[in-house]
Scaffold this motif. Sequence first.
Motif, short mmCIF file in Angstrom:
data_model
loop_
_atom_site.label_atom_id
_atom_site.label_comp_id
_atom_site.label_asym_id
_atom_site.label_seq_id
_atom_site.Cartn_x
_atom_site.Cartn_y
_atom_site.Cartn_z
N ARG A 8 0.83 -1.20 0.00
CA ARG A 8 0.00 0.00 0.00
C ARG A 8 0.88 1.26 0.00
NH1 ARG A 8 -4.82 0.09 3.93
NH2 ARG A 8 -5.66 -1.03 2.17
N GLU A 9 1.91 1.27 0.85
CA GLU A 9 2.82 2.42 0.87
C GLU A 9 3.52 2.59 -0.46
OE1 GLU A 9 4.27 2.51 5.52
OE2 GLU A 9 5.11 0.99 4.18
N PHE A 10 3.93 1.47 -1.05
CA PHE A 10 4.59 1.52 -2.35
C PHE A 10 3.65 2.12 -3.40
CE2 PHE A 10 5.40 -0.53 -6.48
CZ PHE A 10 6.67 -0.04 -6.73
N ASN A 11 2.41 1.68 -3.43
CA ASN A 11 1.44 2.21 -4.40
C ASN A 11 1.18 3.69 -4.21
OD1 ASN A 11 1.07 -0.20 -5.76
ND2 ASN A 11 -0.59 -0.86 -4.41
N GLN A 12 1.22 4.14 -2.96
CA GLN A 12 0.94 5.55 -2.68
C GLN A 12 2.16 6.44 -2.87
OE1 GLN A 12 -0.70 5.40 1.28
NE2 GLN A 12 -2.72 4.77 0.54
N ASP A 13 3.35 5.87 -2.84
CA ASP A 13 4.57 6.69 -2.93
C ASP A 13 5.64 5.99 -3.77
OD1 ASP A 13 6.38 8.74 -2.56
OD2 ASP A 13 6.94 8.12 -0.53
N THR A 14 5.32 5.74 -5.02
CA THR A 14 6.27 5.06 -5.91
C THR A 14 7.55 5.87 -6.08
OG1 THR A 14 4.40 4.07 -7.06
CG2 THR A 14 6.52 3.99 -8.17
N SER A 15 7.40 7.17 -6.23
CA SER A 15 8.61 7.99 -6.41
C SER A 15 9.50 7.94 -5.17
CB SER A 15 8.24 9.44 -6.76
OG SER A 15 7.52 10.04 -5.71
N GLY A 16 8.90 7.88 -3.98
CA GLY A 16 9.68 7.74 -2.76
C GLY A 16 10.42 6.41 -2.72
N ALA A 17 9.77 5.36 -3.20
CA ALA A 17 10.41 4.04 -3.25
C ALA A 17 11.59 4.06 -4.21
CB ALA A 17 9.39 2.98 -3.65
N LYS A 18 11.40 4.73 -5.35
CA LYS A 18 12.49 4.82 -6.32
C LYS A 18 13.67 5.60 -5.75
CE LYS A 18 10.79 6.22 -10.29
NZ LYS A 18 10.01 6.53 -11.50
N LYS A 19 13.38 6.66 -5.01
CA LYS A 19 14.47 7.43 -4.38
C LYS A 19 15.17 6.58 -3.32
CE LYS A 19 12.43 11.93 -5.18
NZ LYS A 19 11.68 13.05 -4.59
N ALA A 20 14.40 5.80 -2.55
CA ALA A 20 15.00 4.95 -1.52
C ALA A 20 15.87 3.87 -2.16
CB ALA A 20 13.90 4.32 -0.67
N ALA A 21 15.49 3.39 -3.34
CA ALA A 21 16.26 2.36 -4.02
C ALA A 21 17.64 2.87 -4.45
CB ALA A 21 15.49 1.84 -5.24
N GLU A 22 17.78 4.18 -4.56
CA GLU A 22 19.09 4.76 -4.88
C GLU A 22 20.09 4.48 -3.73
OE1 GLU A 22 19.95 6.82 -7.60
OE2 GLU A 22 18.00 6.55 -8.56
N GLN A 23 19.58 4.33 -2.50
CA GLN A 23 20.42 4.11 -1.34
C GLN A 23 20.62 2.63 -1.02
OE1 GLN A 23 21.84 6.86 -0.10
NE2 GLN A 23 20.64 7.89 -1.70
N GLY A 24 19.75 1.77 -1.57
CA GLY A 24 19.85 0.33 -1.30
C GLY A 24 18.53 -0.34 -1.65
N PRO A 25 18.45 -1.64 -1.49
CA PRO A 25 17.24 -2.37 -1.85
C PRO A 25 16.03 -1.92 -1.04
CG PRO A 25 18.88 -3.85 -0.89
CD PRO A 25 19.48 -2.50 -0.94
N VAL A 26 14.87 -1.95 -1.68
CA VAL A 26 13.61 -1.64 -1.01
C VAL A 26 12.80 -2.93 -0.97
CG1 VAL A 26 11.49 -0.27 -1.08
CG2 VAL A 26 13.65 0.74 -1.83
#
Length: 83
Positions: A8-26
């Motif tokens: 649910r969080e991923f669906n609501q904040d995909t861009s945030g997940a992509k930014k977090a993936a820059e730092q490591g696996p999500v």
Amino acid sequence: MTTQMSSREFNQDTSGAKKAAEQGPVYITDRGRPAHVLLTFEAYEELVGSHRVLDLLAQPAGVADIDFVAPQHPDVALPASFD
């Protein structure tokens, strides 16, 4: 650094997940259990190395040598005849 988020969080904040993936696996969870991992493409390439999974699966050795004859079912419908 790893990040965990629910589906649910991923669906609501995909861009945030992509930014977090820059730092490591999500790690994306479904009902509290890990279900998916989001990586940058660079991290993915580093993980699989020079071997591309799809390239390896695209044409397995020996596939061209297999003769396949589809079985005929006795109840196959025939074309209509208008004689």
